[in-house]
Design a protein around this motif. Structure first.
Motif, PDB file in Angstrom:
ATOM      1  N   PRO A   1      33.606  38.365  40.050  1.00  0.00           N
ATOM      2  CA  PRO A   1      32.270  38.968  39.996  1.00  0.00           C
ATOM      3  C   PRO A   1      32.003  39.865  41.201  1.00  0.00           C
ATOM      4  N   GLN A   2      31.391  41.019  40.914  1.00  0.00           N
ATOM      5  CA  GLN A   2      31.067  41.994  41.961  1.00  0.00           C
ATOM      6  C   GLN A   2      32.300  42.276  42.828  1.00  0.00           C
ATOM      7  N   ASN A   3      33.401  42.546  42.163  1.00  0.00           N
ATOM      8  CA  ASN A   3      34.684  42.711  42.835  1.00  0.00           C
ATOM      9  C   ASN A   3      34.674  43.924  43.772  1.00  0.00           C
TER      10      ASN A   3
END
Length: 443
Positions: free
Chosen positions: A158-160
Motif C-alpha cells: 500500500p502507498q508503495n
C-alpha cells in the motif's frame, strides 16, 4: 550524544521513541519480551504468555532448546565469523543434512540469513539458468519478503514508494477455494484459473518466463489453500513453457504441515525450493535447495559477508537434527488434527468463524460477518487477538494492510497437548465475548 540516564525503564521509554519502526506514541499491544522457553514467553512485567505464533512461525522447535543453545555457544567459542570464501565444519555437515532430507531430486543447497535473501537467491538461479527469459511470474496474494525485490514479488504494497527501484513481475491469478469466482465451485475456479494462466503465458506476455514462484499454501496473503489439481496443473504449465518451478517454503517447511516439506504433503516437484524460519532454531538462517542441473552460480553472484554466519549454521544443524530426532512433522500432524477438529466444532457455535484451514500446525480460521457474503470481520479479528493476548495467549493475525480477517494458530511443533487445548479454550472464550459485544447471534 551520550546518555546520562541510568534507569533501565527510562532508557526503554526513550528507546521506543528512537526506534525507526515504532509508530508515534508506540503500540499499546506490543509486548517487551525478556525470556522464552518452549512455547512460552515472558514480558518485562513478569507476565507469562502461550505463544501460538512461534515468533513469526520460526520456532518450529520450541524456544531455548538446549541442543540448539549448546551448539551455538560451542560455535561461538571456536569461530564467530567466516567470510563466504571459506568453509566451516558445521556448514558442510548442515549442507549434507539438508540434501539428505530434501524432497524430490533436490541435491544442492545454499545458505543465507533471511527468507527474503533466499528468495532472491532462487530468482538469481532462475535467471542464470534462463538467460534469454524476460520475466518471472508470481501469484496474486503471494508473499515473498520485504526487500526491494521480494516486496515487488508480493501482493502490492500500500502507498508503495519504492516502485521506481523495483523490478516488474508477471502477476498471475490464483484460484480462490473459499470465494470462487462467478458462483462456481472451488474446483471449477481452479480449472478456469489454470486456463487463464495458460492464455496469459501464450498470448499475454512479451518474451519468455524464466520461472514461477509461489507458496504451496499462501501465508501472509491470507492463508489461501490450493487443490491438488492446481499444483499438478502448474507443474505441467512450467514444463510446457520452459519455466522453472520455485516453491517458497519459508513458512511451510521443516515439519510445519505435518510433513518435512509441504512439497511432500502436496506431492510437488519443485526445481528450486526456498526454506527459512524454522531451519535456524531461533537463529537467522535461510537458503535454497535445487537440482544439480540448476546449480550454476558464477563467482560473485551470491556472496554475502555474513551469509554463512557460523553461529546460525551450527544452531541450524542442531535444530534440523532435533526436528528429525523428535519426529516433529508427526507431532505437527497430530496436533494439527486435534486443533482442526476442535475449531470445526467451534464453527458450529460461533457465527464469526467462516472457515477453518490447515494442514498440520499451519492452522487458521477466517472470521466473517456474514456466511453468505463472506464479508471479512477485520475489526472483530483484531479484537479477538487483543483479548486473547490479555488472557495470556498470543495468536497470529492479519494486521498488515487489512489483507484478511484471520486468526492464526501456528505454535512450536513440540507444544504440549495441554498447552494447545488451553489456547483453544481461550479462543472459544474470546470469540463468545466479541460476538456478544458486537451483537452477533448464534448461527
Amino acid at each position: 550524544m551520550t546518555s546520562t540516564l541510568t534507569d533501565a525503564a527510562d532508557l526503554q521509554l526513550l528507546g521506543k521513541e528512537a526506534l525507526l519502526h515504532e509508530p508515534p506514541g508506540g503500540d499499546p499491544e506490543k509486548l517487551t519480551l525478556v525470556r522464552a522457553q518452549g512455547s512460552l514467553v515472558w514480558d518485562d512485567q513478569g507476565n507469562e504468555y502461550l505463544d501460538c505464533t512461534a515468533q513469526a512461525w520460526s520456532n518450529n522447535l520450541g524456544a531455548g532448546d538446549p541442543r540448539v543453545i549448546e551448539a551455538a555457544i560451542a560455535q561461538t567459542r571456536e569461530l564467530t565469523h567466516a567470510r563466504p570464501t571459506f568453509h566451516t565444519p558445521a556448514l558442510l555437515e548442515l549442507a549434507a543434512l539438508m540434501v539428505s532430507i530434501a524432497p524430490g531430486q533436490l541435491n544442492r543447497v545454499g545458505f543465507t540469513l533471511h527468507g527474503s535473501m533466499a528468495v532472491e537467491m532462487a530468482l538469481k538461479l532462475a535467471l542464470r539458468n534462463r538467460p534469454d527469459a524476460e520475466h518471472v511470474a508470481v501469484l496474486h496474494d503471494g508473499y515473498h519478503g520485504r526487500s526491494i525485490t521480494t516486496m515487488a514479488a508480493s501482493w502490492p504494497h500500500p502507498q508503495n514508494a519504492f516502485g521506481r527501484l523495483q523490478p516488474h513481475f508477471l502477476r498471475l491469478p490464483r484460484p480462490d477455494l473459499y470465494r470462487p469466482r462467478l458462483g462456481s465451485t472451488g474446483e471449477e475456479d481452479t480449472e478456469r484459473t489454470l486456463a487463464v494462466v495458460r492464455d496469459i503465458l501464450e498470448k499475454g506476455t512479451e518474451g519468455s518466463v524464466a520461472a514461477l514462484i509461489y507458496e504451496p499454501l499462501q501465508g501472509n496473503g491470507g492463508h489461501n489453500e490450493f487443490s491438488p489439481r492446481w499444483h499438478q496443473g502448474i507443474r505441467e504449465l512450467c514444463d510446457e513453457f520452459g519455466m522453472l518451478l520455485i516453491i517458497d517454503e519459508v513458512q511451510t517447511g521443516l515439519g510445519r504441515t505435518g510433513k518435512m516439506w509441504a512439497s511432500e504433503y502436496y506431492d510437488l516437484d519443485p526445481d528450486i525450493l526456498v526454506f527459512g524460519k524454522g531451519v535456524g532454531g531461533g537463529f537467522p538462517l535461510a537458503g535454497v535447495l535445487t537440482k544439480q542441473e540448476y546449480a550454476k552460480f558464477q563467482a560473485g553472484d551470491d556472496q554475502l559477508t555474513f551469509g554463512q554466519f557460523p553461529i546460525s549454521i551450527a544452531a541450524g544443524l542442531a535444530a534440523v537434527s532435533a526436528i528429525i530426532e523428535d519426529d516433529l512433522p508427526a507431532r505437527a500432524a497430530e496436533h494439527g488434527h486435534y486443533a482442526t477438529e476442535r475449531l470445526r466444532e467451534m464453527q458450529t457455535r460461533h457465527p464469526l468463524i467462516g472457515e477453518v484451514r490447515s494442514p498440520g500446525l499451519m492452522v487458521s480460521l477466517e472470521l466473517v460477518r456474514d456466511h453468505v457474503t463472506k464479508e471479512p470481520a477485520t475489526t472483530e479479528a483484531h479484537e479477538v487477538f487483543v483479548r486473547a493476548q490479555r488472557k495470556g495467549v498470543i495468536f497470529g493475525e492479519s494486521r498488515y494492510a487489512s489483507l484478511g480477517s484471520l486468526i492464526k494458530i501456528k505454535p512450536p511443533l513440540d507444544i504440549t497437548r495441554d498447552q494447545l487445548s488451553h489456547a483453544l479454550d481461550v479462543l472459544d472464550e474470546v470469540l463468545t465475548d466479541v460476538e456478544t459485544d458486537h451483537g452477533i447471534g448464534p448461527r
